[in-house]
Write an enzyme that holds these catalytic residues in place. Structure first.
Site, PDB file in Angstrom:
ATOM      1  N   ARG A  59      28.917 -26.000 -45.349  1.00 18.97           N
ATOM      2  CA  ARG A  59      28.054 -27.115 -45.737  1.00 18.97           C
ATOM      3  C   ARG A  59      28.805 -28.351 -46.216  1.00 18.97           C
ATOM      4  NH1 ARG A  59      25.470 -22.588 -45.910  1.00 18.97           N
ATOM      5  NH2 ARG A  59      27.404 -21.893 -46.845  1.00 18.97           N
ATOM      6  N   THR A  60      29.770 -28.148 -47.098  1.00 18.66           N
ATOM      7  CA  THR A  60      30.420 -29.320 -47.697  1.00 18.66           C
ATOM      8  C   THR A  60      31.113 -30.124 -46.599  1.00 18.66           C
ATOM      9  OG1 THR A  60      30.752 -28.005 -49.683  1.00 18.66           O
ATOM     10  CG2 THR A  60      31.962 -30.070 -49.551  1.00 18.66           C
ATOM     11  N   LYS A  88      54.104 -26.642 -40.406  1.00 22.95           N
ATOM     12  CA  LYS A  88      55.547 -26.803 -40.153  1.00 22.95           C
ATOM     13  C   LYS A  88      56.320 -26.955 -41.449  1.00 22.95           C
ATOM     14  CE  LYS A  88      54.613 -29.589 -36.004  1.00 22.95           C
ATOM     15  NZ  LYS A  88      54.743 -30.967 -35.508  1.00 22.95           N
ATOM     16  N   ARG A 109      39.389 -30.269 -50.117  1.00 28.60           N
ATOM     17  CA  ARG A 109      39.094 -28.940 -50.703  1.00 28.60           C
ATOM     18  C   ARG A 109      40.375 -28.134 -50.699  1.00 28.60           C
ATOM     19  NH1 ARG A 109      34.110 -24.983 -49.297  1.00 28.60           N
ATOM     20  NH2 ARG A 109      33.171 -26.457 -50.736  1.00 28.60           N
ATOM     21  N   HIS A 137      33.346 -28.716 -58.487  1.00 30.27           N
ATOM     22  CA  HIS A 137      32.772 -29.099 -57.197  1.00 30.27           C
ATOM     23  C   HIS A 137      31.747 -30.198 -57.480  1.00 30.27           C
ATOM     24  CE1 HIS A 137      31.491 -28.940 -53.157  1.00 30.27           C
ATOM     25  NE2 HIS A 137      31.263 -27.650 -52.999  1.00 30.27           N
TER      26      HIS A 137
END
Ligand code: NCD
Length: 313
Positions: A59-60, A88, A109, A137
């Protein structure tokens, strides 16, 4: 009114004043009308959002992307960083500096607390925290509070029961702190197994702000008085001992039986995903349940509002 969010990062709900909170809510209502009437507009044309998700998201991620596109902006969508130079060995700081050269705003996130803040310190553009480990959040909390106020616009006191993993669940940390900004009286019921109780610092803040709380593992005794049941997932990925997770994962199963004595207008919320049936699917379309309806939709409107306010004077 001056827009205090313009050009600013959103790392914690502590970054948002009560005035800003209501400014976001007003803008979210405008966004709802805009989406309903014409799908969106092009006010963010020429602006780019980079989504940098170092942890899974449904959702986010999708709602920030949708929000940007509904306002005419462009996107650099990274749902997972596996295909970037992080693989890398490129550093977090360099990665952030690179994306902030291309984009006008970053949504980050990360599984570790504090990483979005660290990003904001090296980024040349605003950073929105889309969830940092067991930290916060903020955008989720803003739309959760928006959803609660839309249901109880005139109520001067609320009983909010937060249920489940209050230790590891970042949504309930941000939600508690955001509710404390409202000019109403709140009683919190922090309902969790013993090993998953709410952080001390947040409980202290509740008391300091003059709100009250109780801490218990008993859900049944507190359903009747609740205006809001906010159910959360036990956060499996935060456990080092999976046997411990197995012991608590099924602690709460909210179903028709659980809510049989609830108030008529009580609402059931969940940030989603529902992982192990902490809310029974029989409640998905129950009139009390908002998690697949208003709560979800408001996520889009609030994120559109946030991007509009952060990216435009
Ligand atoms: C939450 C999260 O990532 O913190 N999900 C979301 O963004 N709606 C809740 C969770 O994962 O349990």
């Amino acid at each position: 009114m001056k827009n205090p969010l313009f050009g600013k990062s959103l790392i914690s709900v502590d970054d948002i004043s009560a005035t800003s909170l209501f400014l976001i809510f007003e803008r979210a209502k405008i966004m709802r009308t805009l989406v309903t009437n014409q799908g969106g507009d092009d006010r963010l044309k020429g602006k780019i959002l980079a989504a940098l998700f170092f942890e899974p998201s449904t959702r986010t991620f999708s709602s920030f992307i949708t929000a940007m596109q509904r306002l005419g902006g462009g996107i650099i969508p990274n749902n997972g960083m596996k295909n970037t130079s992080i693989e890398k060995g490129e550093s977090f700081e360099h990665t952030i500096r690179v994306f902030s050269t291309y984009a006008d705003c970053l949504v980050v996130r990360h599984p570790l607390v504090g990483k979005p803040k660290q990003a904001s310190e090296v980024s040349s553009v605003p950073v929105i925290n889309a969830g940092d480990g067991i930290g916060e959040h903020p955008s989720q909390a803003i739309y959760d509070v928006f959803t609660i106020l839309e249901r109880f616009p005139a109520k001067k006191d609320l009983v909010v029961s937060l249920i489940g993993d209050l230790k590891n669940g970042r949504t309930v940390h941000s939600l508690t702190k955001t509710l404390l900004k409202l000019p109403i009286k709140i009683k919190f019921n922090f309902i969790s197994p013993q090993i998953l109780v709410m952080h001390e610092a947040i409980k202290k803040e509740v008391s300091k702000k003059g709100a009250s709380f109780i801490q218990t593992d008993d859900l049944y005794s507190h359903v009747k008085e609740s205006n809001v049941l906010y159910v959360t997932r036990v956060q499996k990925e935060r456990f080092t001992d999976l046997k411990e997770y197995d012991r608590v994962k099924d602690f709460y199963k909210v179903n028709e039986e659980t809510i049989k004595n609830a108030k008529k207008n009580m609402i059931i919320m969940h940030p989603l995903p529902i992982a192990v049936g902490e809310i029974d699917r029989q409640l998905d379309d129950n009139p009390h349940s908002l998690y697949l309806k208003d709560q979800l939709k408001n996520g889009l409107f609030v994120r559109m509002a946030l991007l509009d306010l952060i990216l435009r004077k």
